[in-house]
Scaffold this motif. Structure first.
Motif, PDB file in Angstrom:
ATOM      1  N   PRO A  70      29.279  31.092  34.483  1.00  0.00           N
ATOM      2  CA  PRO A  70      29.165  30.964  35.945  1.00  0.00           C
ATOM      3  C   PRO A  70      30.530  31.188  36.627  1.00  0.00           C
ATOM      4  O   PRO A  70      31.584  30.984  36.015  1.00  0.00           O
ATOM      5  CB  PRO A  70      28.700  29.505  36.134  1.00  0.00           C
ATOM      6  CG  PRO A  70      29.154  28.795  34.896  1.00  0.00           C
ATOM      7  CD  PRO A  70      29.134  29.794  33.782  1.00  0.00           C
ATOM      8  N   GLY A  71      30.488  31.659  37.862  1.00  0.00           N
ATOM      9  CA  GLY A  71      31.719  31.821  38.654  1.00  0.00           C
ATOM     10  C   GLY A  71      32.513  33.073  38.328  1.00  0.00           C
ATOM     11  O   GLY A  71      33.671  33.200  38.727  1.00  0.00           O
ATOM     12  N   THR A  72      31.930  33.974  37.596  1.00  0.00           N
ATOM     13  CA  THR A  72      32.670  35.181  37.203  1.00  0.00           C
ATOM     14  C   THR A  72      32.093  36.452  37.853  1.00  0.00           C
ATOM     15  O   THR A  72      32.423  37.560  37.447  1.00  0.00           O
ATOM     16  CB  THR A  72      32.626  35.372  35.665  1.00  0.00           C
ATOM     17  OG1 THR A  72      31.249  35.451  35.259  1.00  0.00           O
ATOM     18  CG2 THR A  72      33.300  34.230  34.928  1.00  0.00           C
ATOM     19  N   GLU A  73      31.249  36.281  38.862  1.00  0.00           N
ATOM     20  CA  GLU A  73      30.519  37.421  39.434  1.00  0.00           C
ATOM     21  C   GLU A  73      31.461  38.513  39.948  1.00  0.00           C
ATOM     22  O   GLU A  73      31.218  39.711  39.731  1.00  0.00           O
ATOM     23  CB  GLU A  73      29.607  36.951  40.579  1.00  0.00           C
ATOM     24  CG  GLU A  73      28.390  36.166  40.127  1.00  0.00           C
ATOM     25  CD  GLU A  73      28.696  34.713  39.805  1.00  0.00           C
ATOM     26  OE1 GLU A  73      29.842  34.274  40.072  1.00  0.00           O
ATOM     27  OE2 GLU A  73      27.801  34.010  39.303  1.00  0.00           O
ATOM     28  N   ARG A  74      32.508  38.086  40.629  1.00  0.00           N
ATOM     29  CA  ARG A  74      33.398  39.087  41.231  1.00  0.00           C
ATOM     30  C   ARG A  74      34.112  39.908  40.145  1.00  0.00           C
ATOM     31  O   ARG A  74      34.178  41.140  40.220  1.00  0.00           O
ATOM     32  CB  ARG A  74      34.429  38.358  42.103  1.00  0.00           C
ATOM     33  CG  ARG A  74      35.129  39.259  43.062  1.00  0.00           C
ATOM     34  CD  ARG A  74      35.905  38.442  44.054  1.00  0.00           C
ATOM     35  NE  ARG A  74      36.925  39.262  44.687  1.00  0.00           N
ATOM     36  CZ  ARG A  74      37.810  38.827  45.525  1.00  0.00           C
ATOM     37  NH1 ARG A  74      37.814  37.551  45.870  1.00  0.00           N
ATOM     38  NH2 ARG A  74      38.699  39.633  46.039  1.00  0.00           N
ATOM     39  N   SER A  75      34.635  39.220  39.144  1.00  0.00           N
ATOM     40  CA  SER A  75      35.346  39.930  38.058  1.00  0.00           C
ATOM     41  C   SER A  75      34.398  40.842  37.293  1.00  0.00           C
ATOM     42  O   SER A  75      34.751  41.975  36.934  1.00  0.00           O
ATOM     43  CB  SER A  75      35.971  38.921  37.090  1.00  0.00           C
ATOM     44  OG  SER A  75      36.870  38.090  37.761  1.00  0.00           O
ATOM     45  N   ALA A  76      33.175  40.339  37.068  1.00  0.00           N
ATOM     46  CA  ALA A  76      32.208  41.153  36.329  1.00  0.00           C
ATOM     47  C   ALA A  76      31.882  42.426  37.108  1.00  0.00           C
ATOM     48  O   ALA A  76      31.764  43.509  36.531  1.00  0.00           O
ATOM     49  CB  ALA A  76      30.944  40.342  36.063  1.00  0.00           C
TER      50      ALA A  76
END
Ligand code: FES
Length: 311
Positions: A70-76
């Motif tokens: 969770p919380g990695t949407e932007r980097s992904a």
């Protein structure tokens, strides 16, 4: 049936030839020259495509790992977009190589390219979904894209490892050359500027007498095993008749692709009109620069220089 055997079936699928022909016409619109050589990796001395595919595969695989947390949407999303951008030149390099391969390679290459294009579209859709905040869809489409990349990569590996597309086809000669001198014929048997076929044991050689020197190198082209003895000699180079790779006679270096690997060159001497060859003393089949070679001695019959001897 094992996986490798299933893929071998693709090699025999003549139905793919029409697609391959249409694709080849598009790829062949890019003229021979420096740009194409860059795509092949001539300047690097190493095939470009396998290097370039590391970026999209690495980026997309990393995005898949981040998607698990969770919380990695932007980097992904950034990684997905990096992969999309990097896939374009990687595909261009692969297409350039593919267009100079044999029929069986091209049939597998058509499916390889289709899988990778599907992957690219899935990742494009994944990126759009992510940018709209639909991260669940973005992850699902990314996972599907990774699966397609896996299929494409497996087929690419089949071309590289099973069919030796992109492998150095002439390298084996390096290990088969004897370290002692072996006669390969009389100097008078080799007309000027005419590539001649010869053998040493069961290893085919091409022998070229040019400008008063005799050059001997592996006959099968490092690119796809073309017969260099049927090639053309000009400007101290020999050009392969199959796809036009050009090699310097003196050291086997690649002047223009699609070959990226130098042609193994043998040390040569002429004594009493007899041409002899052996593996270079250095063990490497590429000679030192001319300046170093010049310091080794001036009488070539006593101090032969790698790859050539005076006639
Ligand atoms: S076999 Fe392709 S250039 Fe020689």
């Amino acid at each position: 049936m094992r996986l490798g055997e299933r893929i071998h079936r693709i090699e025999r699928a003549k139905g793919l030839d029409r697609v391959a022909g249409a694709m080849k016409r598009v790829v062949d619109a890019v003229p021979e020259g420096r740009f194409r050589d860059v795509l092949h990796g001539v300047q690097l001395g190493h095939p470009m495509h396998p290097l370039m595919v590391q970026v999209p595969i690495g980026a997309w695989l990393s995005a898949a790992v981040l998607d698990c947390f969770p919380g990695t949407e932007r980097s992904a999303r950034r990684l997905v977009n990096t992969g999309i951008i990097a896939a374009v030149p990687a595909m261009a390099a692969g297409a350039a190589d593919w267009s100079r391969q044999h029929e069986r390679h091209q049939r597998v290459g058509v499916v390889h390219a289709a899988a990778n294009n599907v992957a690219l579209m899935l990742y494009g859709a994944s990126s759009m979904a992510r940018s709209r905040g639909r991260h669940g869809w973005g992850k699902a489409l990314g996972a599907a894209g990774l699966g397609a990349v896996g299929v494409g990569g497996m087929l690419g590996a089949h071309i590289a490892y099973h069919l030796a597309g992109g492998a150095n086809r002439a390298d084996y000669v390096t290990d088969r050359m004897p370290s002692e001198w072996h006669d390969i014929g009389m100097l008078t048997e080799f007309p000027e500027e005419t590539p001649m076929h010869g053998v040493l044991g069961d290893t085919p050689l091409v022998i070229v007498r040019s400008g008063g020197e005799v050059h001997v190198m592996a006959e099968i082209c490092s690119h796809m095993s073309g017969p260099l003895s049927k090639g053309e000699v000009s400007d101290d180079c020999i050009t392969c008749p199959w796809h036009g790779s050009t090699f310097r006679l003196a050291d086997g270096g690649v002047v223009s692709g699609p070959a990226t690997a130098s042609q193994p060159v043998l040390e040569t001497r002429v004594r009493d009109g007899v041409v002899s060859v052996r593996r270079p003393e250095s063990g490497a089949l590429v000679p030192p620069p001319r300046s170093e070679a010049a310091g080794a001695g001036s009488e070539q019959e006593k101090q032969p220089t790698t790859g050539r001897a005076r006639g």
